[in-house]
Design a protein around this motif. Sequence first.
Motif, PDB file in Angstrom:
ATOM      1  N   ASP A 175       0.830  -1.201   0.000  1.00  0.00           N
ATOM      2  CA  ASP A 175       0.000   0.000   0.000  1.00  0.00           C
ATOM      3  C   ASP A 175       0.868   1.256   0.000  1.00  0.00           C
ATOM      4  O   ASP A 175       0.563   2.244  -0.673  1.00  0.00           O
ATOM      5  N   SER A 178       2.333   1.619  -3.434  1.00  0.00           N
ATOM      6  CA  SER A 178       1.282   2.089  -4.331  1.00  0.00           C
ATOM      7  C   SER A 178       1.029   3.576  -4.150  1.00  0.00           C
ATOM      8  O   SER A 178       0.867   4.330  -5.129  1.00  0.00           O
ATOM      9  N   ALA A 351      -3.828   8.737  -8.053  1.00  0.00           N
ATOM     10  CA  ALA A 351      -3.774   7.404  -8.649  1.00  0.00           C
ATOM     11  C   ALA A 351      -4.645   7.328  -9.902  1.00  0.00           C
ATOM     12  O   ALA A 351      -4.235   6.762 -10.924  1.00  0.00           O
ATOM     13  N   SER A 355      -3.277   6.768 -13.730  1.00  0.00           N
ATOM     14  CA  SER A 355      -3.723   5.557 -14.429  1.00  0.00           C
ATOM     15  C   SER A 355      -4.356   5.868 -15.773  1.00  0.00           C
ATOM     16  O   SER A 355      -4.144   5.140 -16.755  1.00  0.00           O
ATOM     17  N   SER A 386      -8.889   1.886 -11.883  1.00  0.00           N
ATOM     18  CA  SER A 386      -8.615   2.621 -10.651  1.00  0.00           C
ATOM     19  C   SER A 386      -9.894   2.876  -9.858  1.00  0.00           C
ATOM     20  O   SER A 386      -9.931   2.671  -8.635  1.00  0.00           O
ATOM     21  N   ASN A 416      -4.865   2.362  -1.855  1.00  0.00           N
ATOM     22  CA  ASN A 416      -4.542   3.087  -3.080  1.00  0.00           C
ATOM     23  C   ASN A 416      -4.291   2.083  -4.202  1.00  0.00           C
ATOM     24  O   ASN A 416      -3.457   1.185  -4.054  1.00  0.00           O
ATOM     25  N   ILE A 419      -0.575   0.869  -7.711  1.00  0.00           N
ATOM     26  CA  ILE A 419       0.387  -0.166  -8.080  1.00  0.00           C
ATOM     27  C   ILE A 419      -0.187  -1.153  -9.094  1.00  0.00           C
ATOM     28  O   ILE A 419       0.557  -1.813  -9.832  1.00  0.00           O
TER      29      ILE A 419
END
Length: 459
Positions: A175, A178, A351, A355, A386, A416, A419
């Motif tokens: 986490d 990420s 994120a 993405s 995401s 999150n 990753i």
Amino acid sequence: MLPVCRACRAPRPGPRCLRTAPLLVAEPLRNSGRFTMGDVLAYRMRQRPVRTAAGTSTIVVSIFYLLAQMAGAGVLVSLLLGISSDTGKILIVALVGILMILYVTIGGMKGTTWVQMVKAVLLIAGTLLITFLVLLKYDFNVSELLGKAAENSGQGAAFLEPGLKYGVDAVSKLDFLSLGIALVLGTAGLPHILIRFYTVPTAKAARKSVNWAIGIIGAFYLMTIALGFGAAAIVGPDAVKASNPAGNTAAPLLALHVGGADSAGGAILLAVISAVAFATILAVVAGLTLASSSSFAHDIYANVIRRGQATEQEEVRAARWATVFIGIVSIALGALARDLNVAGLVALAFAVAASANLPTILYSLFWKRFTTSGALWSIYGGLFASVFLVMFSPVVSGQASSMFPGVDFAWFPLSNPGIISIPLGFLLGWLGSVLGREKPDEGKYAELEVKSLTGVGAH
């Protein structure tokens, strides 16, 4: 002859330029686009599908970021007014949203720019002041400050060591990784950051702006170390959690205590820092709303719905209606997220941006085999992955700190999704390009390359 990069003396951005994602894309984006990310993508691809995808992604990312700002505004005003009821907090979020809608609709880009400039000065000055007062309280003895923070934390020496939150097990370590990936890469995909690249007069100014931003943000992050340990040492974790379970009121409470909790100085400092925080929220909210409404008006309405036949007045009208709609959605979601940690919500927005937006931007600027199919796969795939993972993560359900603490449908263990979703966005962009039947327009790519590197024909 193409210009060389100042950092590595190569005819295009080289390895030393990869120090930050914004530095990599600032100049090319400024040279390639006019108003939105959709302009860059549409230059060498089919206009309607990529503009629809770019507009959709911009709006979704903006709403995620607005979620954090609305929650933060609600917490801040509730602290100042002493409101503790859920109804009162929801009303505050609604009032902030209405203020934002009116401000963006009336002030536009110029008003937003001025607020952001004033906010930046006030934020750095306020943070410097609180940092100075915290260090002064301990005679600038950092060791004493850290010791007191560890003592008050209830964790002892472990409070000063890494791994207390993200080192408990393998999941928490993933986490943390990420989160780091999302924060590093997401900046260059945030709509209110991208839109600023198109407003500077030259590519040199875009690069200079990014360098200044990196320096100022880096200094600010260093000062937040003093603020965090200062809050633990002076205010105490119990007092912060009593004010707000997610810890969002740590900085205002720190200002109150270093100024004198029982004196007029503390009240004045609390008011000043709260005003700075509110100005910061207002500036970010205005920038996000402006970016998303502009993308809707320019990309979706003018170029998709009206097929390039919309007048400037019609675009402005569409942008204003989009502002109202986005504001209403943000108010509704902000009310639900009022008790969540603001920093975590911001990380989620990073994120989603990294993405969906970043892979498409980089591929479009630097890969000549990139096609419309690749862009659509990358944007929609990264966006869906995401958002989908967030919906089934501990952020939404399964924990006391979740958006819906009373239910548990979380099967994705990380808070999150970066990753997983960020590499997936890059992979889908590549797969969509190599597997699709569409052939890349290498001529258009050559034109875009020259335009992005030299600025010829920009704006």
